[in-house]
Design a protein around this motif. Structure first.
Motif, PDB file in Angstrom:
ATOM      1  N   GLY A 155     -33.795  12.236  11.958  1.00 10.81           N
ATOM      2  CA  GLY A 155     -33.711  13.424  10.882  1.00 10.81           C
ATOM      3  C   GLY A 155     -32.882  13.998  10.442  1.00 10.81           C
ATOM      4  O   GLY A 155     -31.802  14.778   9.606  1.00 10.81           O
ATOM      5  N   LEU A 156     -31.451  13.823  11.054  1.00  4.84           N
ATOM      6  CA  LEU A 156     -30.100  14.269  10.921  1.00  4.84           C
ATOM      7  C   LEU A 156     -29.613  13.233  10.089  1.00  4.84           C
ATOM      8  O   LEU A 156     -28.622  13.699   9.947  1.00  4.84           O
ATOM      9  CB  LEU A 156     -29.609  14.667  12.277  1.00  4.84           C
ATOM     10  N   ARG A 208     -38.816  19.976  17.196  1.00 10.62           N
ATOM     11  CA  ARG A 208     -38.180  19.113  16.049  1.00 10.62           C
ATOM     12  C   ARG A 208     -39.386  18.916  14.978  1.00 10.62           C
ATOM     13  O   ARG A 208     -39.186  18.855  13.405  1.00 10.62           O
ATOM     14  CB  ARG A 208     -38.043  17.621  16.831  1.00 10.62           C
ATOM     15  N   ARG A 259     -35.596  11.698  20.966  1.00  9.51           N
ATOM     16  CA  ARG A 259     -33.623  12.128  20.965  1.00  9.51           C
ATOM     17  C   ARG A 259     -33.775  11.931  19.391  1.00  9.51           C
ATOM     18  O   ARG A 259     -32.956  11.871  18.756  1.00  9.51           O
ATOM     19  CB  ARG A 259     -32.978  12.346  21.635  1.00  9.51           C
ATOM     20  N   ASP A 275     -36.664  22.225  13.206  1.00 11.47           N
ATOM     21  CA  ASP A 275     -34.937  22.435  14.236  1.00 11.47           C
ATOM     22  C   ASP A 275     -34.299  21.741  14.810  1.00 11.47           C
ATOM     23  O   ASP A 275     -34.960  21.315  15.909  1.00 11.47           O
ATOM     24  CB  ASP A 275     -35.549  23.517  14.914  1.00 11.47           C
ATOM     25  N   TYR A 276     -33.522  20.329  14.179  1.00 10.27           N
ATOM     26  CA  TYR A 276     -33.723  19.023  14.675  1.00 10.27           C
ATOM     27  C   TYR A 276     -31.730  19.101  15.841  1.00 10.27           C
ATOM     28  O   TYR A 276     -31.766  19.066  16.247  1.00 10.27           O
ATOM     29  CB  TYR A 276     -32.900  17.895  13.376  1.00 10.27           C
ATOM     30  N   GLU A 310     -35.426   9.999  17.319  1.00 12.40           N
ATOM     31  CA  GLU A 310     -36.105  10.488  16.158  1.00 12.40           C
ATOM     32  C   GLU A 310     -35.796  12.024  15.132  1.00 12.40           C
ATOM     33  O   GLU A 310     -35.310  12.257  13.936  1.00 12.40           O
ATOM     34  CB  GLU A 310     -37.271  10.750  16.342  1.00 12.40           C
ATOM     35  N   ALA A 311     -34.457  12.179  16.336  1.00 11.39           N
ATOM     36  CA  ALA A 311     -34.292  13.482  16.146  1.00 11.39           C
ATOM     37  C   ALA A 311     -32.332  13.110  14.989  1.00 11.39           C
ATOM     38  O   ALA A 311     -32.565  13.522  14.074  1.00 11.39           O
ATOM     39  CB  ALA A 311     -33.958  14.946  17.289  1.00 11.39           C
ATOM     40  N   TYR A 312     -31.828  11.858  15.816  1.00  9.49           N
ATOM     41  CA  TYR A 312     -31.308  11.537  15.320  1.00  9.49           C
ATOM     42  C   TYR A 312     -31.687  11.936  13.547  1.00  9.49           C
ATOM     43  O   TYR A 312     -30.525  11.585  12.571  1.00  9.49           O
ATOM     44  CB  TYR A 312     -30.361  10.826  15.482  1.00  9.49           C
ATOM     45  N   ALA A 347     -33.569  21.115  18.652  1.00 11.07           N
ATOM     46  CA  ALA A 347     -34.271  19.423  19.617  1.00 11.07           C
ATOM     47  C   ALA A 347     -33.228  19.225  20.311  1.00 11.07           C
ATOM     48  O   ALA A 347     -33.605  18.414  21.082  1.00 11.07           O
ATOM     49  CB  ALA A 347     -34.803  19.562  18.643  1.00 11.07           C
ATOM     50  N   LEU A 348     -31.814  18.915  19.523  1.00 13.64           N
ATOM     51  CA  LEU A 348     -31.287  17.645  20.041  1.00 13.64           C
ATOM     52  C   LEU A 348     -30.662  17.833  21.294  1.00 13.64           C
ATOM     53  O   LEU A 348     -30.485  17.186  22.201  1.00 13.64           O
ATOM     54  CB  LEU A 348     -30.026  17.287  18.782  1.00 13.64           C
TER      55      LEU A 348
END
Lengths: 232, 389
Positions: free
Chosen positions: A156-157, A121, A150, A125-126, A152-154, A129-130
């Motif tokens: 990011g997307l 992340r 996870r 690379d989200y 936080e990755a959401y 990462a997910l």
């Protein structure tokens, strides 16, 4: 307000006592699995033991990267900042290599999956990462660091609904992580207000309102873990 | 080690609401479905009173969140209890269990109190222990149920196992499905009315300080649960009485003072849960307030003024009053909002859950409903509340 401050102090105080690795993403250095004899010759390491070695090496690179990023944030010039950020990215890439190897050596190593997700992340690379966060959560559905990162990755997307669900899961299970995610959500709102991208303004506004409501509710209601220490 | 002749009974499966931890269960009384079912049967059975007129459920009625709707409970012989029946909702989490006795912290121990208490008589079983066991052993169902619940015990129909079973059932009485829970834990923003939301802000505000004593997920005093560190029990004097100006309470209800004898403990009582408080009127330890509006008025004033009579006194000036009871200004709308919030703590599914109800009516697979009357040695009065003999 006092309670909110109290929670913030508690959270930051507890984080201050954690090793850098834990503060960064929740993972901490692992002792090697037992099974080796203290007598020579040293037996060959099991894949699980090798995985732990790679994991610990990955955490070292990751901690170095996080420190460099902090330094970059305080850099006096843009040139210096870019230089430090570039160094940080290189350390994250080394961390990714080590952590990925750890997950390959031991496919059940959910902590390594979670920390690999963190490093991915941080390099932007989200999607990658997910994928590994999903794996970490499927291996241990109660592992709150993976649930939080996870989410936080959401963010990011721009997948805010999934981030909200994660928050609710953390709210009942790990209030400290829920508070951490809420801060990340507030950061996302600020960022998206400045750079909405393809998002509709209503989406950001609605999410901002939700974050405000949950922050108020969190401030009003203590968590179960807090109650254990509360002075009545 | 000799292997056990009995396979371990299946573990009880908690169905905990979001935000609720696993209750603490004594090591010598693990939860099992058979024990819970036996405890439920006993809880509703009037065989558990000396004269066959009362069950635990007589003072702990499900539709009233396991209270009895009376100011002060009344025992099986008609003798009044000095205090009101506490709600059993979430009793599994109570760090202490009664209004003012910090020594009672295990449901197994507490269950013996109403059974054998003599001052006042509650279930009236003191001195009739053997008779009770004879009744249970002569019953068509109980011996088998005790055997299934306590398979390792060669003589399972015992008082000890009886209280263990009742305690096991009581631990299942978990209430966490109110509109408040749906807002807080299930993210249902519309679960509370706007008025209730305003009331919630008031409730948790530093100014009103309600949540200081009625806090946590049970909205009560200190809790105990699996993994929790022990917390010292707390008791509060809310300025309800101030007899003679020295902070005294009526002699039959001195609170924690009755246990410790310490002057500072005069009038100190436990903060009960506010969950389902809409259903648990009248309020305070002696039921001396009929409505939630009255209770809010009391706290807004910072104590109660009893103008005349034997209980006359100004609770606001009590030297024993908790420093948390300071009074506050609240307009009529604020008071109404606070009441609305308190009503949002009502868990309708809890008071209607057949798992917690009388098994004679709730178990469709059972045989003919049990009256229990045929087993009793004493005649049963016609009314539910017999006159004092």
């Amino acid at each position: 307000m006092q309670r909110l401050l109290g929670i913030a102090v508690l959270v930051s105080a507890s984080f201050a006592f954690l090793p850098p690795a834990l503060r960064a993403s929740g993972g901490s250095s692992m002792p090697r699995p037992s099974g080796t004899s203290s007598m020579p010759p040293a037996p060959r390491k099991t894949p699980e033991q090798e995985a732990v070695d790679h994991y610990n090496a990955g955490l070292k690179y990751r901690d170095k990267a996080v420190a460099l990023q902090k330094e970059a944030a305080q850099a006096g010039s843009e040139k210096e900042r870019a230089k430090l950020e570039k160094k940080a990215q290189k350390e994250f890439e080394k961390a990714i290599d080590e952590l990925r190897t750890a997950t390959e050596k031991n496919p059940m190593f959910y902590q390594a999956c979670s920390d690999l997700g963190f490093a991915l992340r941080k390099t932007g690379d989200y999607a990658g990462a997910l994928e590994v966060y999903d794996r970490a959560v499927s291996l241990n559905p109660a592992y709150s660091p993976a649930i939080e990162y996870r989410a936080e990755a959401y963010l990011g997307l721009d997948r805010v609904e999934e981030a909200k669900k994660a928050y609710m899961a953390l709210f009942t299970g790990d209030r400290g992580r829920a508070d951490e995610l809420l801060q990340a959500m507030k950061g996302w709102v600020e960022k998206r207000r400045a750079e909405p991208g393809t998002l509709a303004p209503d989406t950001v506004q609605e999410f901002s309102r939700w974050v405000g409501q949950r922050e108020e509710l969190a401030g009003q209601t203590p968590s179960v873990s807090e109650l254990q220490q509360r002075k009545w | 080690m000799t292997p056990s002749a009995h396979p371990p009974p299946p573990a009880y499966e908690w169905r905990l609401p979001p935000g609720f931890p696993v209750p603490r269960v004594p090591a010598d009384n693990p939860m099992t479905p058979a024990k819970v079912e036996l405890g439920r049967r006993l809880f509703y059975d009037r065989v558990l009173s000396g004269n066959g007129t009362y069950a635990c459920s007589s003072c702990h009625r499900q539709e009233l969140a396991f209270t009895d709707g009376r100011a002060r409970a009344v025992g099986s012989t008609g003798e009044p209890h000095p205090r009101g029946a506490l709600s059993l909702a979430n009793v599994a989490y109570g760090a202490t269990l009664t209004w003012a006795d910090p020594r009672l912290a295990r449901l197994e121990d507490q269950a013996r109190v109403p059974m054998f208490n003599e001052h006042p008589v509650e279930l009236g079983l003191s001195g009739r222990e053997d008779e009770l066991l004879r009744r249970l052993r002569a019953d068509e169902d109980y011996p088998g149920m005790f055997t299934v619940a306590f398979p390792e015990d060669p003589d399972p129909v015992s008082l000890e196992n009886l209280t263990r079973a009742i305690a096991s059932f009581e631990r299942t009485l978990i209430s966490g499905d109110s509109p408040y829970d749906r807002l807080l834990y299930r993210d249902e923003a519309g679960a509370l009315s706007e008025s209730a939301k305003r009331g919630m802000r008031l409730f948790f505000s530093e100014r009103l300080n309600c949540s200081r004593c009625h806090g946590g997920f049970t909205l009560s005093g200190p809790v105990a649960f699996e993994g929790a560190r022990p917390i010292a029990p707390t008791f509060h004097n809310t300025g309800l009485y101030n007899l003679g100006g020295d902070g005294s309470y009526p002699a039959d209800n001195p609170g924690l003072f009755g246990i410790t004898g310490l002057a500072e403990d005069m009038g100190r009582f436990r903060a009960p849960t506010l969950r389902n408080v809409e259903l648990t009127a009248p309020y305070m330890h002696d039921g001396s307030m009929r409505t939630l509006a009255e209770v809010i008025e009391h706290y807004a004033r910072g104590g109660r003024v009893v103008a005349d009579g034997p209980l006359a006194g100004d609770g606001r000036d009590s030297p024993r009053k908790s420093e948390l009871i300071r009074g506050f200004d609240l307009d009529e709308r604020g008071k109404a909002d606070l009441v609305e919030f308190l009503k949002s703590l009502t868990d309708r599914s809890f008071v209607g859950d057949p798992r917690f109800g009388d098994p004679r009516f709730a178990a469709p697979h059972s045989a003919a409903p049990r009256s229990g009357g045929a087993r009793l040695t004493a005649p049963r009065p016609a009314g539910p509340h017999p006159a004092r003999p």
